[in-house]
Design an enzyme around this catalytic site. Structure first.
Site, PDB file in Angstrom:
ATOM      1  N   GLY A 267      34.036  64.816  71.533  1.00  0.00           N
ATOM      2  CA  GLY A 267      33.530  65.604  72.660  1.00  0.00           C
ATOM      3  C   GLY A 267      32.086  65.229  72.907  1.00  0.00           C
ATOM      4  O   GLY A 267      31.748  64.381  73.732  1.00  0.00           O
ATOM      5  N   ARG A 268      31.204  65.814  72.075  1.00  0.00           N
ATOM      6  CA  ARG A 268      29.761  65.668  72.249  1.00  0.00           C
ATOM      7  C   ARG A 268      29.299  64.221  72.357  1.00  0.00           C
ATOM      8  O   ARG A 268      28.466  63.892  73.201  1.00  0.00           O
ATOM      9  CB  ARG A 268      29.084  66.333  71.047  1.00  0.00           C
ATOM     10  CG  ARG A 268      27.592  66.434  71.181  1.00  0.00           C
ATOM     11  CD  ARG A 268      26.952  66.985  69.900  1.00  0.00           C
ATOM     12  NE  ARG A 268      27.704  67.990  69.225  1.00  0.00           N
ATOM     13  CZ  ARG A 268      27.456  69.308  69.294  1.00  0.00           C
ATOM     14  NH1 ARG A 268      26.462  69.755  70.021  1.00  0.00           N
ATOM     15  NH2 ARG A 268      28.205  70.164  68.618  1.00  0.00           N
TER      16      ARG A 268
ATOM     17  N   TYR B  43      22.389  78.868  68.863  1.00  0.00           N
ATOM     18  CA  TYR B  43      22.319  78.142  67.586  1.00  0.00           C
ATOM     19  C   TYR B  43      20.898  77.782  67.190  1.00  0.00           C
ATOM     20  O   TYR B  43      20.709  77.074  66.203  1.00  0.00           O
ATOM     21  CB  TYR B  43      23.089  76.818  67.679  1.00  0.00           C
ATOM     22  CG  TYR B  43      24.457  76.885  68.312  1.00  0.00           C
ATOM     23  CD1 TYR B  43      25.497  77.585  67.693  1.00  0.00           C
ATOM     24  CD2 TYR B  43      24.727  76.232  69.506  1.00  0.00           C
ATOM     25  CE1 TYR B  43      26.758  77.635  68.270  1.00  0.00           C
ATOM     26  CE2 TYR B  43      25.986  76.278  70.083  1.00  0.00           C
ATOM     27  CZ  TYR B  43      26.989  76.987  69.459  1.00  0.00           C
ATOM     28  OH  TYR B  43      28.225  77.018  70.035  1.00  0.00           O
TER      29      TYR B  43
ATOM     30  N   CYS C 294      16.670  89.094  80.901  1.00  0.00           N
ATOM     31  CA  CYS C 294      15.966  90.187  80.235  1.00  0.00           C
ATOM     32  C   CYS C 294      16.315  90.276  78.751  1.00  0.00           C
ATOM     33  O   CYS C 294      16.887  91.271  78.300  1.00  0.00           O
ATOM     34  CB  CYS C 294      16.279  91.486  80.947  1.00  0.00           C
ATOM     35  SG  CYS C 294      15.855  91.341  82.675  1.00  0.00           S
TER      36      CYS C 294
HETATM   37  N1  LLP Z   1      38.538  68.931  68.211  1.00  0.00           N
HETATM   38  C1  LLP Z   1      38.548  70.231  67.908  1.00  0.00           C
HETATM   39  C2  LLP Z   1      39.758  70.833  67.381  1.00  0.00           C
HETATM   40  C3  LLP Z   1      37.383  70.997  68.099  1.00  0.00           C
HETATM   41  O1  LLP Z   1      37.395  72.294  67.781  1.00  0.00           O
HETATM   42  C4  LLP Z   1      36.207  70.379  68.613  1.00  0.00           C
HETATM   43  C5  LLP Z   1      34.985  71.155  68.832  1.00  0.00           C
HETATM   44  C6  LLP Z   1      36.262  69.015  68.943  1.00  0.00           C
HETATM   45  C7  LLP Z   1      37.445  68.308  68.713  1.00  0.00           C
HETATM   46  C8  LLP Z   1      35.090  68.269  69.522  1.00  0.00           C
HETATM   47  O2  LLP Z   1      34.033  68.236  68.644  1.00  0.00           O
HETATM   48  P1  LLP Z   1      32.729  67.345  68.992  1.00  0.00           P
HETATM   49  O3  LLP Z   1      33.176  65.906  68.967  1.00  0.00           O
HETATM   50  O4  LLP Z   1      32.243  67.740  70.317  1.00  0.00           O
HETATM   51  O5  LLP Z   1      31.791  67.665  67.914  1.00  0.00           O
HETATM   52  N2  LLP Z   1      29.470  74.841  71.128  1.00  0.00           N
HETATM   53  C9  LLP Z   1      29.040  74.096  69.970  1.00  0.00           C
HETATM   54  C10 LLP Z   1      30.092  73.100  69.500  1.00  0.00           C
HETATM   55  C11 LLP Z   1      31.439  73.715  69.234  1.00  0.00           C
HETATM   56  C12 LLP Z   1      32.473  72.713  68.819  1.00  0.00           C
HETATM   57  C13 LLP Z   1      33.821  73.303  68.854  1.00  0.00           C
HETATM   58  N3  LLP Z   1      34.880  72.399  68.539  1.00  0.00           N
HETATM   59  C14 LLP Z   1      27.702  73.427  70.289  1.00  0.00           C
HETATM   60  O6  LLP Z   1      27.188  73.623  71.378  1.00  0.00           O
HETATM   61  O7  LLP Z   1      27.147  72.753  69.437  1.00  0.00           O
END
Ligand code: LLP
Length: 423
Positions: free
Chosen positions: A275-276, A320, A348
């Site tokens: 994702g990220r 976070y 606020c």
């Molecule tokens: N697969 C599953 C099952 C997941 O739960 C997640 C992310 C991903 C893939 C993707 O992970 P990444 O490659 O993006 O690390 N809101 C938080 C991050 C929450 C991640 C949730 N799960 C933040 O802003 O850091």
């Protein structure tokens, strides 16, 4: 590497001046670089070249249809966690045969929708979910392809809120109980076992936890084989981090090399759920300074830069304590004065900040700031708290830009609301 750079003293996205976009679209807005998105996807993919694999973008990181469509055109699939994400993925042109469905709380309705779409597989996270899925599939006269999400009990060494692969987290099935669930699933008429999955956390900055988890999953796959269960897919989730504040996360190519070495000889298609790492540095949040002020009287003078974006637009700093670099769109003079300030929004709450105690160049009302690395979990986590309409999203490609999500208006804010006639 991203495509946000200063040119002639102005921050640009590819070949477009951010100032120019702001003049036409207004602020705040999320801005994505098409070239960065494509570059990140292809770089990630290149590490796995020649190996049977499927990259399924984690839709939750950035779910705009244009972003999903960009990846779909490059062969990407989707990792989804809700009926809404399935809807988006299909609408964006992602092949349902490249969709996998994770998450601990899938409802009957969501299971039905995903079965009807004939997605690649469900990552089942509990014994009760398995029973429910078998029932729903039977009602629909269909077969659900499944993997269990294994909780490998590995410490991903990341923020506690985004660590998911520890035994104490809510995700998956303990590796010690999984075999029994696979055997149960094997006997179910409307279930076909196709995979094993795991995802240990997000924003990981080291390779070792991934490899430790893979090792456990590999060991488990061997056990399954002994029990006569052959697996087609090994889904290792997402989680590679990005640099926000000098972190040095593994390069996707090094990650791929380590994964390849660990999986050598294993006859499985690898599924990845990044994702990220694909979208984080491909997006920024552009905001306009409204006021600056100093509050005196405490033990030290505090300076505030009050902008028109807030915690409802970008929740990560408040939620976070996350760090996002903030750059003025007009490049500050090299030797210009700097001052420690909090960059805050109009909401606020004291928790409404985008940066705390940050050394900032002096800025005036009307100037634009870019909150960097906001492409992942930025817009997708935004809300309308304080009745603030959701901001616009804009894509740049080369010399052109396009609004890919209209700014919401006040009518959007109250859509569906009813003034009750009950006494
Ligand atoms: N697969 C599953 C099952 C997941 O739960 C997640 C992310 C991903 C893939 C993707 O992970 P990444 O490659 O993006 O690390 N809101 C938080 C991050 C929450 C991640 C949730 N799960 C933040 O802003 O850091």
């Amino acid at each position: 590497m991203n495509h946000f750079t200063y040119r002639n003293g102005e921050l640009c996205c590819e070949d477009v001046r951010i100032q120019e976009i702001a003049a036409q679209v207004g602020t705040p807005f999320y801005l994505y670089s098409s070239a960065t998105l494509k570059r990140h996807f292809t770089a990630f993919e290149s590490g796995f070249e020649g190996m049977a694999h499927q990259t399924c973008f984690a839709v939750k990181a950035c779910s705009n249809l244009t972003i999903l469509n960009t990846f779909a055109k490059l062969g990407g699939g989707a990792d989804i966690v809700s009926g809404g994400e399935l809807f988006r993925a299909l609408k964006a042109g992602i092949d349902p045969k490249k969709v996998i469905y994770s998450g601990v709380g899938k409802t009957r309705k969501e299971l039905r929708e995903a079965l009807a779409a004939d997605i690649l597989m469900f990552n089942v996270e509990s014994p009760q979910e398995l029973d429910r899925l078998n029932e729903v599939a039977a009602e629909m006269n269909s077969i659900a392809r499944i993997a269990f999400r294994i909780n490998p009990d590995v410490d991903p060494k990341t923020h506690a809120y985004i660590s998911t692969g520890l035994a104490k987290n809510k995700f998956g099935i303990p590796v010690t109980e999984a075999l029994q669930e696979y055997l149960r699933a094997k006997a179910m008429p409307n279930i076909e076992i196709v995979g094993v999955s795991c995802h240990i956390g997000s924003q990981l900055t080291q390779i070792e936890p991934f490899i430790e988890a893979l090792r456990k999953v590999k060991g488990f796959i061997a056990k399954l084989e002994q029990a006569g269960i052959k697996i087609k897919y090994l889904d290792m989730g997402g989680g590679i981090g990005i640099p926000y504040d000098g972190e040095q996360p593994p390069h996707p190519i090094d990650y791929a090399t380590a994964v390849r070495a660990e999986l050598a000889g294993l006859d499985c298609t690898l599924i990845l759920e990044p994702g990220r790492v694909l979208v984080g540095n491909a997006g920024v949040l552009v905001t306009e300074v409204q006021y600056t002020k100093a509050n005196r009287g405490g033990d030290k003078e505090k300076h505030f830069i009050i902008v028109d974006a807030a915690m409802n637009d970008l929740a990560r700093p408040s939620l976070y304590g996350a760090y996002h670099e903030i750059l003025p769109v007009q490049e500050p003079a090299q030797d210009g004065a700097e001052q420690e300030a909090d960059v805050v929004g109009p909401i606020c709450e004291t928790g409404d900040f985008l940066a705390k105690d940050r050394l900032m160049p002096s800025v005036r009302p009307g100037e634009l700031l870019a909150v960097m690395s906001s492409g992942a979990y930025g817009f997708s986590m935004s809300s309308t708290y304080n009745s603030r309409p959701k901001v616009a999203e804009v894509l740049v490609s080369g010399e052109r830009f396009q609004v890919i999500r209209q700014r919401e208006n006040y009518d959007d804010l109250v859509r569906g609301e009813i003034i009750s006639d009950l006494e």
